[in-house]
Design a protein around this motif. Structure first.
Motif, PDB file in Angstrom:
ATOM      1  N   ASP A  66       0.818  -1.215   0.000  1.00  0.00           N
ATOM      2  CA  ASP A  66       0.000   0.000   0.000  1.00  0.00           C
ATOM      3  C   ASP A  66       0.854   1.268   0.000  1.00  0.00           C
ATOM      4  O   ASP A  66       0.581   2.214  -0.737  1.00  0.00           O
ATOM      5  CB  ASP A  66      -0.937   0.015   1.212  1.00  0.00           C
ATOM      6  N   ILE A  67       1.899   1.278   0.820  1.00  0.00           N
ATOM      7  CA  ILE A  67       2.792   2.438   0.872  1.00  0.00           C
ATOM      8  C   ILE A  67       3.479   2.632  -0.477  1.00  0.00           C
ATOM      9  O   ILE A  67       3.573   3.755  -0.981  1.00  0.00           O
ATOM     10  CB  ILE A  67       3.831   2.275   2.006  1.00  0.00           C
ATOM     11  N   GLY A  68       3.960   1.539  -1.059  1.00  0.00           N
ATOM     12  CA  GLY A  68       4.614   1.616  -2.366  1.00  0.00           C
ATOM     13  C   GLY A  68       3.698   2.167  -3.438  1.00  0.00           C
ATOM     14  O   GLY A  68       4.104   2.998  -4.249  1.00  0.00           O
ATOM     15  N   ARG A  69       2.457   1.726  -3.438  1.00  0.00           N
ATOM     16  CA  ARG A  69       1.510   2.208  -4.446  1.00  0.00           C
ATOM     17  C   ARG A  69       1.219   3.696  -4.277  1.00  0.00           C
ATOM     18  O   ARG A  69       1.119   4.430  -5.251  1.00  0.00           O
ATOM     19  CB  ARG A  69       0.209   1.417  -4.340  1.00  0.00           C
ATOM     20  N   ARG A  70       1.083   4.131  -3.042  1.00  0.00           N
ATOM     21  CA  ARG A  70       0.785   5.548  -2.794  1.00  0.00           C
ATOM     22  C   ARG A  70       1.971   6.440  -3.146  1.00  0.00           C
ATOM     23  O   ARG A  70       1.796   7.539  -3.642  1.00  0.00           O
ATOM     24  CB  ARG A  70       0.392   5.757  -1.341  1.00  0.00           C
ATOM     25  N   ALA A 123      15.988   1.190 -12.204  1.00  0.00           N
ATOM     26  CA  ALA A 123      15.940   0.482 -10.920  1.00  0.00           C
ATOM     27  C   ALA A 123      14.552   0.581 -10.294  1.00  0.00           C
ATOM     28  O   ALA A 123      14.036  -0.410  -9.755  1.00  0.00           O
ATOM     29  CB  ALA A 123      17.003   1.031  -9.965  1.00  0.00           C
ATOM     30  N   SER A 124      13.935   1.747 -10.380  1.00  0.00           N
ATOM     31  CA  SER A 124      12.603   1.938  -9.797  1.00  0.00           C
ATOM     32  C   SER A 124      11.546   1.107 -10.514  1.00  0.00           C
ATOM     33  O   SER A 124      10.701   0.476  -9.870  1.00  0.00           O
ATOM     34  CB  SER A 124      12.202   3.414  -9.851  1.00  0.00           C
ATOM     35  N   ILE A 125      11.591   1.102 -11.829  1.00  0.00           N
ATOM     36  CA  ILE A 125      10.615   0.307 -12.589  1.00  0.00           C
ATOM     37  C   ILE A 125      10.803  -1.172 -12.293  1.00  0.00           C
ATOM     38  O   ILE A 125       9.823  -1.899 -12.103  1.00  0.00           O
ATOM     39  CB  ILE A 125      10.734   0.614 -14.095  1.00  0.00           C
ATOM     40  N   SER A 126      12.046  -1.624 -12.231  1.00  0.00           N
ATOM     41  CA  SER A 126      12.313  -3.031 -11.904  1.00  0.00           C
ATOM     42  C   SER A 126      11.748  -3.377 -10.541  1.00  0.00           C
ATOM     43  O   SER A 126      11.113  -4.422 -10.353  1.00  0.00           O
ATOM     44  CB  SER A 126      13.818  -3.306 -11.911  1.00  0.00           C
ATOM     45  N   HIS A 127      11.964  -2.498  -9.579  1.00  0.00           N
ATOM     46  CA  HIS A 127      11.480  -2.720  -8.211  1.00  0.00           C
ATOM     47  C   HIS A 127       9.957  -2.685  -8.148  1.00  0.00           C
ATOM     48  O   HIS A 127       9.329  -3.588  -7.604  1.00  0.00           O
ATOM     49  CB  HIS A 127      12.073  -1.660  -7.281  1.00  0.00           C
ATOM     50  N   ASP A 128       9.356  -1.637  -8.711  1.00  0.00           N
ATOM     51  CA  ASP A 128       7.925  -1.389  -8.547  1.00  0.00           C
ATOM     52  C   ASP A 128       7.025  -2.285  -9.376  1.00  0.00           C
ATOM     53  O   ASP A 128       5.915  -2.601  -8.951  1.00  0.00           O
ATOM     54  CB  ASP A 128       7.601   0.066  -8.891  1.00  0.00           C
ATOM     55  N   PHE A 129       7.488  -2.683 -10.551  1.00  0.00           N
ATOM     56  CA  PHE A 129       6.588  -3.398 -11.457  1.00  0.00           C
ATOM     57  C   PHE A 129       6.956  -4.862 -11.692  1.00  0.00           C
ATOM     58  O   PHE A 129       6.169  -5.606 -12.272  1.00  0.00           O
ATOM     59  CB  PHE A 129       6.504  -2.661 -12.795  1.00  0.00           C
ATOM     60  N   PHE A 130       8.128  -5.274 -11.259  1.00  0.00           N
ATOM     61  CA  PHE A 130       8.538  -6.654 -11.476  1.00  0.00           C
ATOM     62  C   PHE A 130       8.868  -7.375 -10.177  1.00  0.00           C
ATOM     63  O   PHE A 130       8.178  -8.307  -9.786  1.00  0.00           O
ATOM     64  CB  PHE A 130       9.717  -6.722 -12.462  1.00  0.00           C
ATOM     65  N   VAL A 131       9.912  -6.936  -9.501  1.00  0.00           N
ATOM     66  CA  VAL A 131      10.381  -7.655  -8.313  1.00  0.00           C
ATOM     67  C   VAL A 131       9.408  -7.503  -7.145  1.00  0.00           C
ATOM     68  O   VAL A 131       9.062  -8.498  -6.490  1.00  0.00           O
ATOM     69  CB  VAL A 131      11.799  -7.180  -7.922  1.00  0.00           C
ATOM     70  N   LYS A 148      15.124  -9.629  -0.978  1.00  0.00           N
ATOM     71  CA  LYS A 148      16.522  -9.178  -0.979  1.00  0.00           C
ATOM     72  C   LYS A 148      16.849  -8.406  -2.256  1.00  0.00           C
ATOM     73  O   LYS A 148      17.522  -7.378  -2.209  1.00  0.00           O
ATOM     74  CB  LYS A 148      17.466 -10.373  -0.825  1.00  0.00           C
ATOM     75  N   ILE A 149      16.362  -8.899  -3.374  1.00  0.00           N
ATOM     76  CA  ILE A 149      16.587  -8.189  -4.641  1.00  0.00           C
ATOM     77  C   ILE A 149      15.921  -6.821  -4.595  1.00  0.00           C
ATOM     78  O   ILE A 149      16.523  -5.807  -4.978  1.00  0.00           O
ATOM     79  CB  ILE A 149      16.069  -9.017  -5.837  1.00  0.00           C
ATOM     80  N   ALA A 150      14.684  -6.774  -4.093  1.00  0.00           N
ATOM     81  CA  ALA A 150      13.968  -5.498  -3.985  1.00  0.00           C
ATOM     82  C   ALA A 150      14.713  -4.533  -3.067  1.00  0.00           C
ATOM     83  O   ALA A 150      14.804  -3.330  -3.344  1.00  0.00           O
ATOM     84  CB  ALA A 150      12.551  -5.730  -3.474  1.00  0.00           C
ATOM     85  N   SER A 151      15.267  -5.072  -1.995  1.00  0.00           N
ATOM     86  CA  SER A 151      16.025  -4.248  -1.063  1.00  0.00           C
ATOM     87  C   SER A 151      17.255  -3.637  -1.743  1.00  0.00           C
ATOM     88  O   SER A 151      17.548  -2.449  -1.570  1.00  0.00           O
ATOM     89  CB  SER A 151      16.444  -5.093   0.139  1.00  0.00           C
ATOM     90  N   TRP A 152      17.962  -4.431  -2.530  1.00  0.00           N
ATOM     91  CA  TRP A 152      19.136  -3.914  -3.250  1.00  0.00           C
ATOM     92  C   TRP A 152      18.737  -2.907  -4.323  1.00  0.00           C
ATOM     93  O   TRP A 152      19.429  -1.910  -4.535  1.00  0.00           O
ATOM     94  CB  TRP A 152      19.973  -5.049  -3.834  1.00  0.00           C
ATOM     95  N   LEU A 153      17.626  -3.154  -4.992  1.00  0.00           N
ATOM     96  CA  LEU A 153      17.156  -2.183  -5.984  1.00  0.00           C
ATOM     97  C   LEU A 153      16.802  -0.856  -5.322  1.00  0.00           C
ATOM     98  O   LEU A 153      17.090   0.217  -5.863  1.00  0.00           O
ATOM     99  CB  LEU A 153      15.955  -2.737  -6.754  1.00  0.00           C
TER     100      LEU A 153
END
Length: 121
Positions: A6-10, A67-75, A96-101
């Motif tokens: 929810d936080i990520g989407r907002r 990096a943001s698109i990879s994090h938000d829409f994939f990982v 862990k991958i999301a954390s590194w992104l």
């Protein structure tokens, strides 16, 4: 998991809006310092001190966007799906991958600020 989603989407709309604003300020600055289609395409604009700094700013904005698109829409969504299906090992790997992104995005953001500051000094 739900709270982070929810936080990520907002924040996503605000964050991507700021990325667009950063890119637009780079375009406006380039125009103010004499950038034309001709000297942009032949690369001569990016051989000036201002052009190098602006190019670096735009380069790090692009990396931050990737990096943001990879994090938000994939990982990130894959991690949420893994959590919902109970696949703990996959969820942990993706987390862990999301954390590194996210860390890379923060580093790129700092570099953008650095080069933006260098543009005006």
């Amino acid at each position: 998991t739900q709270l982070l989603e929810d936080i990520g989407r907002r924040f996503r709309t605000f964050g991507y809006g700021l990325l667009v604003l950063l890119a637009l300020t780079g375009v406006v600055q380039a125009a103010a310092y004499g950038a034309t289609w001709q000297n942009l395409l032949d690369g001569s604009f990016f051989q000036t001190r201002f052009g190098v700094r602006l190019g670096m700013k735009l380069f790090f904005i692009a990396l931050m966007l990737i990096a943001s698109i990879s994090h938000d829409f994939f990982v990130g969504p894959a991690s949420v799906r893994a959590a919902r299906t109970g696949n703990v090992a996959e969820q942990e790997r993706l987390r862990k991958i999301a954390s590194w992104l996210a860390r890379l995005t923060a580093v790129f953001a700092l570099l953008v600020v650095y080069y933006a500051m260098r543009l005006v000094r």
